[in-house]
Design a protein around this motif. Structure first.
Motif, short mmCIF file in Angstrom:
data_model
loop_
_atom_site.label_atom_id
_atom_site.label_comp_id
_atom_site.label_asym_id
_atom_site.label_seq_id
_atom_site.Cartn_x
_atom_site.Cartn_y
_atom_site.Cartn_z
N ASN A 129 0.80 -1.15 0.05
CA ASN A 129 -0.20 0.12 0.22
C ASN A 129 0.80 1.24 -0.05
O ASN A 129 1.92 1.48 0.74
CB ASN A 129 -0.90 0.19 1.30
N GLY A 130 0.44 2.17 -0.97
CA GLY A 130 1.16 3.33 -1.01
C GLY A 130 0.84 4.35 0.31
O GLY A 130 0.49 3.75 1.34
N PRO A 131 1.48 5.46 0.20
CA PRO A 131 1.81 6.29 -0.95
C PRO A 131 3.11 5.93 -1.67
O PRO A 131 3.58 6.64 -2.75
CB PRO A 131 1.50 7.83 -0.58
N ALA A 132 4.00 5.24 -0.76
CA ALA A 132 5.31 4.84 -1.74
C ALA A 132 5.08 4.27 -2.81
O ALA A 132 3.95 3.52 -2.92
CB ALA A 132 6.12 4.00 -0.54
N THR A 133 6.01 4.08 -3.63
CA THR A 133 5.88 3.76 -5.16
C THR A 133 6.72 2.40 -5.51
O THR A 133 6.66 1.93 -6.55
CB THR A 133 5.80 4.72 -6.32
N GLU A 134 7.66 2.22 -4.39
CA GLU A 134 8.64 1.16 -4.77
C GLU A 134 8.59 0.18 -3.76
O GLU A 134 8.43 0.61 -2.51
CB GLU A 134 10.06 1.82 -4.86
N ASP A 135 9.01 -1.07 -4.17
CA ASP A 135 9.31 -1.92 -3.05
C ASP A 135 10.73 -1.57 -2.39
O ASP A 135 11.20 -0.62 -2.86
CB ASP A 135 9.98 -3.43 -3.72
N LEU A 136 10.95 -1.93 -1.21
CA LEU A 136 12.00 -1.72 -0.34
C LEU A 136 13.35 -2.26 -1.20
O LEU A 136 13.40 -3.35 -1.88
CB LEU A 136 11.92 -2.22 0.88
N LEU A 137 14.30 -1.85 -1.19
CA LEU A 137 15.67 -2.13 -1.69
C LEU A 137 16.31 -3.47 -0.77
O LEU A 137 16.60 -3.10 0.36
CB LEU A 137 16.49 -0.94 -1.80
N GLU A 138 16.28 -4.36 -1.32
CA GLU A 138 16.90 -5.52 -0.57
C GLU A 138 18.30 -5.82 -0.99
O GLU A 138 18.98 -5.48 -2.09
CB GLU A 138 16.42 -7.05 -0.99
N PHE A 139 19.05 -5.90 -0.25
CA PHE A 139 20.50 -6.25 -0.16
C PHE A 139 20.79 -7.64 -0.17
O PHE A 139 20.18 -8.44 0.16
CB PHE A 139 21.24 -5.40 0.79
N LYS A 140 21.98 -7.96 -0.62
CA LYS A 140 22.66 -9.34 -0.44
C LYS A 140 23.27 -9.38 0.72
O LYS A 140 24.04 -8.45 1.16
CB LYS A 140 23.60 -9.46 -1.58
N VAL A 141 23.28 -10.54 1.29
CA VAL A 141 23.86 -10.98 2.54
C VAL A 141 24.63 -12.23 2.63
O VAL A 141 24.05 -13.20 2.13
CB VAL A 141 22.56 -11.12 3.74
N ALA A 142 25.73 -12.08 2.86
CA ALA A 142 26.67 -13.43 2.88
C ALA A 142 27.29 -13.58 4.49
O ALA A 142 27.49 -12.45 5.27
CB ALA A 142 28.05 -13.06 2.15
N THR A 144 29.87 -14.52 6.94
CA THR A 144 31.56 -14.98 7.09
C THR A 144 31.54 -15.15 8.59
O THR A 144 31.89 -14.16 9.10
CB THR A 144 32.14 -13.66 6.40
N GLY A 145 31.83 -16.38 8.86
CA GLY A 145 32.07 -16.45 10.37
C GLY A 145 31.07 -16.17 11.15
O GLY A 145 29.82 -16.40 11.11
N ASP A 146 31.31 -15.08 12.16
CA ASP A 146 30.34 -14.56 13.08
C ASP A 146 29.82 -13.02 12.49
O ASP A 146 29.66 -12.35 13.30
CB ASP A 146 31.13 -14.35 14.35
N SER A 147 30.05 -13.00 11.11
CA SER A 147 29.68 -11.48 10.63
C SER A 147 28.92 -11.60 9.55
O SER A 147 28.87 -12.71 8.81
CB SER A 147 30.95 -10.77 10.19
N LEU A 148 28.10 -10.64 8.92
CA LEU A 148 27.35 -10.54 7.84
C LEU A 148 27.87 -9.52 6.70
O LEU A 148 28.44 -8.43 7.77
CB LEU A 148 25.95 -10.13 8.14
N THR A 149 28.10 -9.71 5.86
CA THR A 149 28.68 -8.92 4.69
C THR A 149 27.36 -8.67 3.93
O THR A 149 26.72 -9.25 3.33
CB THR A 149 29.64 -9.53 3.89
N ILE A 150 27.23 -7.24 3.89
CA ILE A 150 25.75 -6.81 3.19
C ILE A 150 26.68 -5.83 1.98
O ILE A 150 27.23 -5.15 2.07
CB ILE A 150 24.94 -5.79 4.02
#
Ligand code: FES
Length: 153
Positions: A129-142, A144-150
């Protein structure tokens, strides 16, 4: 972080309605281009990352249970980033930026809500539902050990 709408700028919808350019088809393109950069962010692209971000899982409290979410800010990106753990080492991350007027959305368990004007998205960041007009921007997540790389998808 929120953004105040430009008080002197017309939204595209009101501009089209008042000028009648909606019926003019291609003739409207130059006029619409003049609205770019206005405080009304309808149709603008959502800011992407300028560099990959590595975030330790220890800095995302409460995200160890499947379905849990957390958010964080990084100095290289102007909006908070929302991360959700889906179980089995699977994470998803989105920009919190709402393309309507730049407010930051919140994850509410079943999807995302914008607190400013009520736009909503599904749990996958798809606009409902608007008034926004775009999907949210999704990032790639990897992971690595105990961390995330976005990174940008
Ligand atoms: S800023 Fe208006 S709905 Fe998000």
């Amino acid at each position: 972080m929120s953004k105040t709408a430009c008080s002197t700028c017309a939204s595209r919808r009101s501009f089209l309605a008042s000028s009648g350019v909606a019926l003019a088809g291609l003739a409207a393109a130059p006029a619409l281009a003049s609205l770019q950069g206005c405080g009304d962010d309808e149709g603008s692209s959502i800011p992407k990352l300028t560099a990959d971000i590595t975030v330790p899982l220890s800095s995302l409290p409460g995200i160890s249970a499947a379905g849990a979410d957390a958010s964080f800010v990084d100095s290289s990106y102007p909006y908070k980033i929302i991360v959700r753990f889906n179980g089995n080492s699977q994470y998803q991350a989105w920009s919190s930026y709402c393309n309507h007027e730049g407010c930051e959305v919140d994850y509410v368990g079943t999807g995302f809500d914008c607190p400013c004007h009520g736009a909503t998205w599904s749990a996958q960041g798809v606009l409902k539902n608007g008034p926004a007009t775009e999907d949210l921007l999704e990032f790639k997540v990897a992971v690595t050990g105990d961390s995330l790389t976005i990174s940008n998808a």
